[in-house]
Design an enzyme around this catalytic site. Structure first.
Site, mmCIF file in Angstrom:
data_model
loop_
_atom_site.group_PDB
_atom_site.id
_atom_site.type_symbol
_atom_site.label_atom_id
_atom_site.label_comp_id
_atom_site.label_asym_id
_atom_site.label_seq_id
_atom_site.Cartn_x
_atom_site.Cartn_y
_atom_site.Cartn_z
ATOM 1 C CG ASP A 16 -1.691 1.239 1.407
ATOM 2 O OD1 ASP A 16 -2.299 1.673 0.416
ATOM 3 O OD2 ASP A 16 -1.696 1.797 2.517
ATOM 4 C CG ASP A 38 -1.782 2.356 6.878
ATOM 5 O OD1 ASP A 38 -2.161 2.330 5.689
ATOM 6 O OD2 ASP A 38 -1.692 3.399 7.541
ATOM 7 C CG ASP A 96 -4.326 -1.151 2.883
ATOM 8 O OD1 ASP A 96 -4.454 -1.012 1.652
ATOM 9 O OD2 ASP A 96 -3.788 -0.308 3.616
#
Length: 641
Positions: free
Chosen positions: A334, A531, A535
């Site tokens: 991410d 995080d 996600d």
């Protein structure tokens, strides 16, 4: 800006009701029973030897046999449950050896096998408990209620009672409970947990708002467009659950050797019995074949690896996660809060002639002390970090979401968006002409005494060690690294331009991130690091999910197999090294232990070992493999190069 309160982004899943005070869960019973199953054969073994030394020899066999039976019964229950799941493990060898020993009156051999088996099982469960004990109520902060306008009053109602067209009040710091549109005023929202955008966004009246985002501005009214169960947040819950259901479990390392070793054991023990007609010879083979090197060495190495990872701030949730961590070959990252810091910081100061960069920031931050806007707070935090003395502002006037003006150190200062400052000064056209700014940045304009004074550029910058971490991961054998973000493509490409990633995928929804993970699996086992709430489905779908647990959302930490307890992406490097070292040590112990056991089995089949002698030899092998497995607590030489 100061870290947006991602930890305030609540969990996706409903909180489970507490267990009745009068009863215990199955997990609670297991935690009680496992240690007891170790204590019973240990006590029985001691009592049996005490009886023999005291002259009560017949009682010795009774003590040994009685102490073995509870372990055998528990083992049989586990075997039946495993067979129902279609799993065949090495536990069958242990059950056969204990049963045969009791049938043929070799109770001492039976209780020794029982003690070793129960000890191994307890160690394995201890590894799981140790790995998970730092997880505390991660999915316990889902908002249960919201404030709804009704008959001129605000009523606190359960979230399930919200209907489309209901008008709700969303206070500062609240998580938006359902999908809707802005009803009044201007909404300033932190959408990072859902979209990956690190900077707050502004929503005007009538614009749509997703559930799960955080209100970081003033309170505003929300007109609900969906029920809670139909909103974005609830949809992500379903994605997580579906991903976890579809994720194939990885077999225990010990069980991968199970079928071959089980077949060899039965063949050799049965052959010895048929060849000689002596069942005791077959029993001796079974006793020494009891797979304690596997049952003991693997969990000891796992505990050691988990402990070593914990020392560097990485929580590994058990043996399967540690094994997977050791074999990952593809990484999906991410952006916001993972590759980047997850918060806006001043990355550039562009003062006009006659104004120093520090003076420009000092004036802007001094004025912004009076504003609650997240960008204003970021300027104040950056000025304090640079140890710039801030003055007390006076004569304040703020236009929410646009800018603020006032007197600082005797000067008229205006801070805000370009168009806001343009309205307040005479040379506004010159301000608008200076427009070359980085993709994804926020531009704050500053004017002093009616004259344009410069720009402050804020952006969510790349972590300082990002390139170094990527290089180390490639050196560890991570062959492919891809970015998967909900942020805009131009921002994603600009931020990662110097990282030389294999793929950059942007503008992704949570479901699309899960699809990216599935596509990348063709290159090898996939590790996903993220995080945010967005996600969580991808973390659950990956072969190994890694959550930035220090600041990340609770849902991502719950869905992940590994949690970085400190906000440092680089911690994944020593965690991988520890996992690979632990797996290597475990395999060494397994190969050595099984090799020695096979030699002992052959010797027993030839009639040179009794069952008790076989059990004692097996004890020596067990001690050797355990001592070797404990080396996993050390630092591998390879990890230091």
């Amino acid at each position: 800006m100061p870290a947006l309160e991602k930890s305030a982004v609540v969990s996706l899943a409903p909180q489970q009701p507490p267990a009745p005070a009068s009863g215990r869960s199955f997990g609670d019973l297991q935690r009680i029973i496992r240690p007891v199953l170790v204590i019973l054969p240990a006590v029985g073994l001691a009592l049996g030897f005490a009886a023999r030394l005291s002259g009560y020899t017949p009682w010795a066999a009774t003590f040994w046999g009685a102490a073995c039976i509870p372990v055998l019964l528990a083992l049989l229950v586990d075997i039946v449950a495993s067979l129902r799941r279609g799993e065949v493990g090495l536990d069958i060898v242990a059950a056969l050896s204990m049963t045969a020993a009791l049938v043929f009156g070799e109770n001492l051999a039976a209780v020794v096998v029982a003690l070793m088996y129960a000890g191994g099982q307890n160690l394995e469960n201890f590894a799981e408990r140790r790995a998970n004990r730092a997880m505390t109520a991660l999915l316990s902060r889902l908002p249960r209620t919201t404030l709804r306008y009704r008959d001129g009053q605000l009523d606190e109602i359960a979230l399930d009672l919200v209907r489309p067209q209901d008008r709700l009040l969303v206070r500062q710091g609240d998580v938006v409970p359902v999908d809707g549109t802005v009803g009044t005023a201007l909404a300033v929202l932190d959408q990072s947990a859902l979209t990956g955008e690190s900077l707050p966004v502004q929503k005007n009246v009538g614009e749509p708002v997703m559930s799960g985002v955080t209100n970081v501005g003033d309170a505003f009214d929300l007109v609900a467009t969906h029920r809670a169960a139909e909103s974005t947040y609830a949809g992500i819950v379903r994605l997580i659950e579906a991903a976890q259901r579809s994720k194939a479990p990885m077999a225990r390392l010990a069980d991968r050797f199970g079928m071959v070793f089980l077949a060899w054991t039965i063949l050799l023990a049965g052959g010895a019995w048929l060849w000689t007609g002596d069942p005791i010879r077959a029993l001796a083979v079974l006793v020494i074949a009891t797979p304690c090197p596997l049952i003991l060495a693997v969990p000891v190495a796992i505990v050691s690896g988990v402990s070593r990872a914990a020392k560097v701030g990485v929580l590994v949730k058990g043996g399967k996660a540690l094994e997977t961590l050791a074999r990952v070959r593809v990484l999906v990252l991410d952006k916001t809060g993972t590759l980047t810091n997850g918060q806006a910081r001043v990355v550039d100061i562009r003062p006009t002639a006659g104004t120093s960069p520090d003076r420009l920031l000092q004036l802007a931050a001094s004025l912004d002390q009076a504003s609650k806007h997240v960008i204003a707070q970021a300027l104040v935090a950056d000025a304090k970090e640079r140890r710039l003395p801030l003055q007390l502002p006076t004569s304040l006037a703020e236009e929410p979401g646009e800018g603020v003006s006032g007197i600082v150190d005797g000067q008229k200062v205006v801070v805000g968006g370009i168009r806001y400052v343009d309205k307040m000064i005479s040379d506004g056209d010159a301000v608008l002409a200076r427009g070359d700014f980085p993709a994804g940045s926020v531009v704050v304009s500053v004017a002093v005494d009616g004259v344009f004074a410069g720009f402050l550029i804020l952006a969510d910058s790349l972590r300082t060690d990002a390139a170094q971490v990527i290089g180390k991961l490639r050196a560890l054998g991570i062959a492919r690294i891809a970015l998967a973000t909900g942020d805009r493509r131009d921002v994603a490409e600009a931020v990662t331009a110097d990282l030389h990633l294999d793929a950059v995928c942007a503008d992704l929804s949570p479901g699309q991130k899960t699809e990216i993970v599935a596509q990348e699996r063709r290159f090898g086992p996939v590790m996903m690091i993220g995080d945010g709430v967005n996600d969580a489905p991808a973390l659950a779908a990956a072969d190994l999910g890694v959550a930035m647990g220090a600041k990340g959302a609770a849902a991502s930490a719950e869905a992940a197999d590994v949690v970085l307890l400190v906000d440092q992406l680089g911690k994944i490097v020593p965690a991988i090294e520890a996992a690979r070292w632990s797996k290597r040590i475990a395999l060494q112990s397994v190969y050595a232990g099984i090799g020695l056991s096979v030699i002992g089995m052959i010797v027993a089949a030839l009639g040179y070992l009794t069952p008790v002698q076989g059990a004692l030899i097996q004890e020596v092998i067990d001690v050797a493999v355990i001592l070797n497995a404990l080396r996993a607590l050390g630092t591998p030489a390879e990890a230091l190069t």
